[in-house]
Design a protein around this motif. Structure first.
Motif, PDB file in Angstrom:
ATOM      1  N   VAL A 245      33.273  24.175   2.417  1.00 21.57           N
ATOM      2  CA  VAL A 245      33.205  25.410   2.243  1.00 21.57           C
ATOM      3  C   VAL A 245      32.531  26.070   3.349  1.00 21.57           C
ATOM      4  O   VAL A 245      31.424  25.632   3.803  1.00 21.57           O
ATOM      5  CB  VAL A 245      32.816  25.948   0.818  1.00 21.57           C
ATOM      6  N   ASP A 246      33.156  27.044   4.012  1.00 25.96           N
ATOM      7  CA  ASP A 246      32.200  27.807   4.758  1.00 25.96           C
ATOM      8  C   ASP A 246      32.109  29.392   4.593  1.00 25.96           C
ATOM      9  O   ASP A 246      32.633  29.603   3.413  1.00 25.96           O
ATOM     10  CB  ASP A 246      32.793  27.557   6.401  1.00 25.96           C
ATOM     11  N   GLU A 247      31.793  30.298   5.628  1.00 30.95           N
ATOM     12  CA  GLU A 247      31.779  31.727   5.063  1.00 30.95           C
ATOM     13  C   GLU A 247      33.060  32.382   4.673  1.00 30.95           C
ATOM     14  O   GLU A 247      33.075  33.452   4.169  1.00 30.95           O
ATOM     15  CB  GLU A 247      30.961  32.571   6.252  1.00 30.95           C
ATOM     16  N   ASN A 248      34.241  31.571   4.818  1.00 34.36           N
ATOM     17  CA  ASN A 248      35.312  32.051   4.548  1.00 34.36           C
ATOM     18  C   ASN A 248      36.164  31.413   3.344  1.00 34.36           C
ATOM     19  O   ASN A 248      37.223  31.459   3.153  1.00 34.36           O
ATOM     20  CB  ASN A 248      36.593  32.084   5.614  1.00 34.36           C
ATOM     21  N   GLY A 249      34.924  30.588   2.595  1.00 36.92           N
ATOM     22  CA  GLY A 249      35.563  29.956   1.580  1.00 36.92           C
ATOM     23  C   GLY A 249      36.145  28.729   1.868  1.00 36.92           C
ATOM     24  O   GLY A 249      35.825  27.929   2.863  1.00 36.92           O
ATOM     25  N   MET A 250      36.726  27.961   0.936  1.00 40.27           N
ATOM     26  CA  MET A 250      37.263  26.496   1.354  1.00 40.27           C
ATOM     27  C   MET A 250      38.291  26.545   2.238  1.00 40.27           C
ATOM     28  O   MET A 250      39.138  27.264   2.313  1.00 40.27           O
ATOM     29  CB  MET A 250      38.027  26.216  -0.076  1.00 40.27           C
ATOM     30  N   ASP A 251      38.224  25.422   3.125  1.00 37.23           N
ATOM     31  CA  ASP A 251      39.002  25.452   4.191  1.00 37.23           C
ATOM     32  C   ASP A 251      40.106  24.303   4.023  1.00 37.23           C
ATOM     33  O   ASP A 251      39.901  23.092   4.274  1.00 37.23           O
ATOM     34  CB  ASP A 251      38.002  25.203   5.483  1.00 37.23           C
ATOM     35  N   PRO A 252      41.189  24.656   3.403  1.00 38.81           N
ATOM     36  CA  PRO A 252      42.064  23.582   3.110  1.00 38.81           C
ATOM     37  C   PRO A 252      42.647  22.695   4.273  1.00 38.81           C
ATOM     38  O   PRO A 252      43.272  23.289   5.203  1.00 38.81           O
ATOM     39  CB  PRO A 252      43.195  24.373   2.526  1.00 38.81           C
ATOM     40  N   PRO A 253      42.508  21.475   4.058  1.00 38.39           N
ATOM     41  CA  PRO A 253      43.096  20.615   5.288  1.00 38.39           C
ATOM     42  C   PRO A 253      44.521  20.356   5.185  1.00 38.39           C
ATOM     43  O   PRO A 253      45.137  20.925   4.377  1.00 38.39           O
ATOM     44  CB  PRO A 253      42.290  19.147   4.824  1.00 38.39           C
ATOM     45  N   ASP A 254      45.173  19.911   6.358  1.00 37.21           N
ATOM     46  CA  ASP A 254      46.657  19.605   6.447  1.00 37.21           C
ATOM     47  C   ASP A 254      46.724  18.355   5.450  1.00 37.21           C
ATOM     48  O   ASP A 254      46.037  17.538   5.209  1.00 37.21           O
ATOM     49  CB  ASP A 254      46.842  19.151   7.681  1.00 37.21           C
ATOM     50  N   ILE A 255      47.959  18.297   4.815  1.00 37.61           N
ATOM     51  CA  ILE A 255      48.184  17.190   4.171  1.00 37.61           C
ATOM     52  C   ILE A 255      49.103  16.350   5.011  1.00 37.61           C
ATOM     53  O   ILE A 255      50.449  16.848   5.140  1.00 37.61           O
ATOM     54  CB  ILE A 255      48.904  17.560   2.654  1.00 37.61           C
ATOM     55  N   ALA A 256      48.808  14.967   5.273  1.00 35.70           N
ATOM     56  CA  ALA A 256      49.886  14.287   6.342  1.00 35.70           C
ATOM     57  C   ALA A 256      51.109  13.938   5.236  1.00 35.70           C
ATOM     58  O   ALA A 256      51.050  13.921   4.007  1.00 35.70           O
ATOM     59  CB  ALA A 256      49.168  13.282   6.651  1.00 35.70           C
ATOM     60  N   GLU A 257      52.253  13.475   5.819  1.00 39.62           N
ATOM     61  CA  GLU A 257      53.339  12.911   5.166  1.00 39.62           C
ATOM     62  C   GLU A 257      53.121  11.891   4.043  1.00 39.62           C
ATOM     63  O   GLU A 257      53.676  12.101   3.037  1.00 39.62           O
ATOM     64  CB  GLU A 257      54.263  12.445   6.383  1.00 39.62           C
ATOM     65  N   ASN A 258      52.319  10.866   4.589  1.00 42.59           N
ATOM     66  CA  ASN A 258      52.000   9.757   3.781  1.00 42.59           C
ATOM     67  C   ASN A 258      51.034   9.839   2.807  1.00 42.59           C
ATOM     68  O   ASN A 258      50.654   8.965   2.148  1.00 42.59           O
ATOM     69  CB  ASN A 258      51.660   8.340   4.555  1.00 42.59           C
ATOM     70  N   GLN A 259      50.448  11.160   2.677  1.00 43.88           N
ATOM     71  CA  GLN A 259      49.149  11.314   1.837  1.00 43.88           C
ATOM     72  C   GLN A 259      49.747  11.725   0.612  1.00 43.88           C
ATOM     73  O   GLN A 259      50.617  12.730   0.516  1.00 43.88           O
ATOM     74  CB  GLN A 259      48.405  12.438   2.480  1.00 43.88           C
ATOM     75  N   THR A 260      49.014  11.513  -0.669  1.00 44.89           N
ATOM     76  CA  THR A 260      49.460  12.168  -1.900  1.00 44.89           C
ATOM     77  C   THR A 260      48.969  13.391  -2.081  1.00 44.89           C
ATOM     78  O   THR A 260      47.708  13.639  -1.819  1.00 44.89           O
ATOM     79  CB  THR A 260      48.998  11.152  -3.288  1.00 44.89           C
ATOM     80  N   PRO A 261      49.461  14.425  -2.278  1.00 44.44           N
ATOM     81  CA  PRO A 261      48.970  15.803  -2.447  1.00 44.44           C
ATOM     82  C   PRO A 261      48.035  15.979  -3.515  1.00 44.44           C
ATOM     83  O   PRO A 261      48.245  15.248  -4.500  1.00 44.44           O
ATOM     84  CB  PRO A 261      50.396  16.740  -2.516  1.00 44.44           C
ATOM     85  N   PRO A 262      47.039  16.762  -3.562  1.00 45.48           N
ATOM     86  CA  PRO A 262      46.555  16.933  -4.890  1.00 45.48           C
ATOM     87  C   PRO A 262      47.349  17.661  -5.878  1.00 45.48           C
ATOM     88  O   PRO A 262      48.102  18.637  -5.821  1.00 45.48           O
ATOM     89  CB  PRO A 262      45.627  18.027  -4.416  1.00 45.48           C
ATOM     90  N   ARG A 263      47.163  17.136  -7.113  1.00 46.63           N
ATOM     91  CA  ARG A 263      47.507  17.878  -8.087  1.00 46.63           C
ATOM     92  C   ARG A 263      47.069  19.134  -8.715  1.00 46.63           C
ATOM     93  O   ARG A 263      47.704  19.984  -8.825  1.00 46.63           O
ATOM     94  CB  ARG A 263      47.281  16.805  -9.497  1.00 46.63           C
ATOM     95  N   LEU A 264      45.775  19.192  -8.431  1.00 47.21           N
ATOM     96  CA  LEU A 264      44.827  20.494  -8.752  1.00 47.21           C
ATOM     97  C   LEU A 264      44.059  20.846  -7.507  1.00 47.21           C
ATOM     98  O   LEU A 264      43.723  19.989  -6.787  1.00 47.21           O
ATOM     99  CB  LEU A 264      44.211  20.165  -9.711  1.00 47.21           C
ATOM    100  N   ILE A 265      43.943  22.094  -7.182  1.00 48.26           N
ATOM    101  CA  ILE A 265      43.081  22.790  -6.214  1.00 48.26           C
ATOM    102  C   ILE A 265      42.164  23.583  -7.222  1.00 48.26           C
ATOM    103  O   ILE A 265      42.495  24.626  -7.502  1.00 48.26           O
ATOM    104  CB  ILE A 265      43.803  23.569  -4.921  1.00 48.26           C
ATOM    105  N   CYS A 266      40.985  23.218  -7.002  1.00 44.80           N
ATOM    106  CA  CYS A 266      39.895  24.007  -7.926  1.00 44.80           C
ATOM    107  C   CYS A 266      39.142  25.015  -6.823  1.00 44.80           C
ATOM    108  O   CYS A 266      38.361  24.523  -5.921  1.00 44.80           O
ATOM    109  CB  CYS A 266      39.053  23.186  -8.581  1.00 44.80           C
ATOM    110  N   VAL A 267      39.283  26.196  -6.960  1.00 50.63           N
ATOM    111  CA  VAL A 267      38.639  27.221  -5.998  1.00 50.63           C
ATOM    112  C   VAL A 267      37.947  28.486  -6.909  1.00 50.63           C
ATOM    113  O   VAL A 267      38.360  28.700  -7.857  1.00 50.63           O
ATOM    114  CB  VAL A 267      39.669  27.706  -5.116  1.00 50.63           C
ATOM    115  N   THR A 268      36.939  28.988  -6.098  1.00 49.91           N
ATOM    116  CA  THR A 268      36.195  30.180  -6.531  1.00 49.91           C
ATOM    117  C   THR A 268      36.261  31.182  -5.755  1.00 49.91           C
ATOM    118  O   THR A 268      35.532  31.514  -4.757  1.00 49.91           O
ATOM    119  CB  THR A 268      34.763  29.877  -6.902  1.00 49.91           C
ATOM    120  N   PRO A 269      37.687  31.606  -5.189  1.00 53.08           N
ATOM    121  CA  PRO A 269      37.929  32.619  -4.028  1.00 53.08           C
ATOM    122  C   PRO A 269      36.897  33.775  -4.052  1.00 53.08           C
ATOM    123  O   PRO A 269      36.708  34.165  -2.813  1.00 53.08           O
ATOM    124  CB  PRO A 269      39.405  32.615  -4.118  1.00 53.08           C
ATOM    125  N   SER A 270      36.787  34.453  -5.169  1.00 53.22           N
ATOM    126  CA  SER A 270      36.045  35.886  -5.241  1.00 53.22           C
ATOM    127  C   SER A 270      34.841  35.639  -4.958  1.00 53.22           C
ATOM    128  O   SER A 270      34.189  36.541  -4.272  1.00 53.22           O
ATOM    129  CB  SER A 270      36.255  36.607  -6.565  1.00 53.22           C
TER     130      SER A 270
END
Lengths: 491, 491
Positions: A245-270
């Motif tokens: 996390v930085d001053e703009n919140g969570m910095d979502p990384p790229d998801i490569a072709e061979n990577q299993t994507p996350p089932r959940l993404i837990c954030v506190t954006p506000s």
């Protein structure tokens, strides 16, 4: 009285094998460190205390500690005690251990592997009230009289259904009142059918972890993040991937072709917990498109964004685009009082009916009268009025605490990404051990939380989380003086 | 509006592959039957209804049903509809399916495998009030006035701690009041430190499943048993072994040398749910010695034994021997009202501190004011008085209902192992489909539960569970007449 840690050690000791007591103690401690029952970075009891609690000789404890130190499991820091080394190989600590099969007749008294792991990583504080307990609002200001009158009035014509188990995910009156409130206050778009009332947000997260994830599925969590979400995901077998996390919140990384994507993404954006940053619009859009593309669910925990002291309120991620794959969690724990145990989840249309049934199956809802009273409390405007009143009051407390930090310690000690919520972060230089400082302060009656404990990885910032919600300014001043005295000895 | 089942089918249909629609529908249904998302014995929607709900032609549905019938997955019973065959190979039904990995971008809208399984085996009724809803007490008789006065009095001098999160497993006043009550009323021996207050017994069972069991651990459960415990154990990865029950309660089998002993043994010894038998002393002693020998924990769910209409109260298993490996669960859901959401667990000494911490970590307690009021309510004798009053009243209702069954249908329709609780079982001949009968009655506004649904295996008794707690005798008579009319058509 024995501490929990010495209880754990005693338990392991009974099972350990070895020629003599110090070898058995060494082995019990070593295994407890390896399986993270004793967490990296945590302080071991002083040899004298452990010896007394286990009713063994102090020399035995010293011998075991020496061997552990020689092998790199623990280290002694002058003046502050003996600590479990934070640099243990990460695999040995974070990996989900394959559950060892319990051998018969030795089970008794033992927890499960997942239970022992939970107890090795506890986050709940033993105290829940006083300066600077984070996350607790000033419950003494709750308008009891108004509440009591509402409840008495509703009680007079009460349908027996309100005293039985809940159906349809909670009371319709509260679902309707929340729909209206959330649209105006939080830009959340939903119908009452999408709202599920839960007994706290932990129950909501537990439900989502079970019904949306299987064992071994991945969830992205913020680094740092709330300890509660980590415990609940972990005990439900969900593998966590910490995302910085930085001053703009969570910095979502790229998801490569061979990577299993996350089932959940837990954030506190506000209002990122605990750092306080607000997720930028670009990041929000990127997160939404990642989630849509990869079929992930975003869990938006909007735990205290009602309290914002400057700038305009940040609209929820949930309302940013129609039918976004966002599950929004809100709570009355911060705006009214935690003991009420009422939170709510805004579910995507396609999930609502199913998750409401699953909730009934797993927890059975209830508290109909509380929900009905809460609906009236919101509809008659008392909820909005209470929030406005408390926002003013918390704003003053926040300013006072920030000023104390700046004047007594300097601007560099104030970590300030945003101006919201119920806590501030006192930033500390990296050489200061925030865990040890927080422990020392607790003994002096000052409640804080060490920032490094909110990180899953060891590359953590140091600091103290200071809640300003639950006590007034004079009480905070007294506690702050104690804090300053302890801190200055370490600077 | 689509039913949940057709929603599930639609979902599977979208993922199914095949040349034409009826093959895809066939495949979707077949897989849903195999992974028990559609439970054995359950009724499929009529072809006309399913076609309308899925917006496809009725011929397509008929073609798929025909293929399933030809292959032995389903069967048609004249006059009552199409049913999933109960004699499917047991392995295919009960085995925990290995979670299939979700393919990216197809996740959206999908539940986890464990979530889908839960929804395929739901137990919660859509209605919670009316004749003959089982398990619900007469909440209209709850002494609200006394409760309100107590609450108002306590509210006046309220410590802010009671409005925050709970600590130490709940309020000490309630723990003390319960200790005294349980010793006298239920022969339970404990100190207040051993009592953990939970928001319902489902939360208690969830905690125990997580903290005492790992994925793949075994639990013995009674056959038949309460649907709730099955759902909670299953979603936590605990493998259930159903143990038959007779007129002396659960009959514990021997555990061979090479067998893994159960981690948990879940029993209702005072009043078996739902059959009503009382566990004999010989069985109790055998169960305790098995548990001690093999290191298993016994979970004693004492859900409604306060209501016993003849004979003396049955002492709890917990108090039978000192430091027995028994975890006792009690609840106010039956004695006061379910919507209160207060249950309690009496923990063995060695587990108490750990499980209280684990509870805080996972659920965070609260409801301090309710707990305080409840403590006063018990201490001032209102609790005992309310139970005595209701016992008289329920006893009359029970007798009236038993008389209706005997007079209208005959003694052989009354399954009576014991004289306690809040429900009776109307025993049915094996040829009567209790699930279909219960569904027909529900449409006519009469709420019952089919006995066969409480069994994990297909060799089940047939019957209807009739609750007599929540409505008075005239209402029961009206409902019973409807029941008789429906039943007599099938006899």
């Amino acid at each position: 009285m024995r501490s929990l840690l010495s209880d754990l050690i005693l338990h392991r000791l009974e099972k350990a094998t070895g020629n003599n007591l110090h070898q058995r103690l060494y082995q019990a401690l070593r295994l407890a460190i390896l399986d993270a029952s004793i967490t990296p970075g945590s302080r071991l009891p002083a040899s004298r205390d452990l010896a007394a609690q286990l009713e063994i000789s102090r020399n035995t404890v010293l011998a075991a500690y020496e061997q552990l130190q020689a092998e790199g499991y623990i280290q002694t820091r002058a003046g502050s005690g003996t600590f479990v080394n934070a640099d243990l190989p990460e695999d040995g600590i974070n990996a989900e251990a394959v559950p060892a099969k319990h051998s018969s007749s030795a089970n008794l008294g033992q927890l499960s592997e997942r239970g022992a792991k939970l107890l090795g990583r506890t986050g709940v504080a033993p105290h829940q009230w006083g300066a600077f307990m984070p996350g607790v609002p000033d419950v003494t200001r709750f308008p009891h009289e108004i509440w009591r009158k509402l409840q008495n009035r509703l009680n007079r014509k009460l349908d027996p259904r309100y005293l039985s188990y809940s159906r349809h995910g909670g009371g319709l009156a509260l679902q309707q009142a929340l729909t209206d409130y959330l649209r105006v206050a939080r830009s959340v778009n939903c119908t009452p059918e999408q709202i599920l009332i839960t007994a706290g947000s932990h129950e909501a997260i537990d439900l989502l972890a079970k019904v949306l994830c299987d064992q071994g599925d991945t969830a992205w969590i913020e680094e740092p993040s709330y300890w509660g979400i980590r415990n609940i995901l972990s005990i439900n077998g969900v593998v966590m991937q910490p995302i910085p996390v930085d001053e703009n919140g969570m910095d979502p990384p790229d998801i490569a072709e061979n990577q299993t994507p996350p089932r959940l993404i837990c954030v506190t954006p506000s209002h990122q917990y605990p750092l306080g940053s607000v997720m930028s619009l670009a990041r929000r859009q990127r997160l939404l498109s990642l989630a849509v593309q990869h079929g992930s669910w975003i869990i938006e925990d909007d735990y205290d964004s009602e309290f914002r002291y400057s700038g305009s309120p940040i609209p929820a991620l949930q309302g940013l685009q129609p039918d976004a794959p966002v599950i929004y969690i809100g709570t009355f724990s911060k705006t009214l009082f935690p003991g009420m145990r009422v939170s709510y989840v805004v579910l995507p249309r396609g999930l609502a009916a199913k998750l409401k049934i699953a909730h009934s199956e797993l927890y059975r809802g209830g508290n109909g009268l509380t929900q009905l009273t809460l609906a009236e409390f919101i509809r008659e405007g008392h909820y909005g009025a209470h929030i406005r009143r408390m926002r003013l009051s918390y704003g003053k407390r926040r300013n006072a605490l920030a000023k104390m930090i700046e004047q007594e310690l300097g601007k560099e000690f104030l970590c300030e990404f945003s101006s919201a919520g119920l806590h501030l972060i006192l930033a500390l230089p990296e050489r200061i051990d925030d865990v040890a400082l927080s422990a020392e302060l607790e003994q002096k009656g000052v409640l804080t939380r060490a920032l490094s404990g909110y990180y899953m990885r060891s590359t953590s910032r140091r600091g103290l989380i200071l809640g300003y919600g639950c006590v007034d300014i004079p009480q905070m001043e007294a506690a702050f003086n104690i804090l300053c005295a302890c801190l200055k000895q370490r600077l």
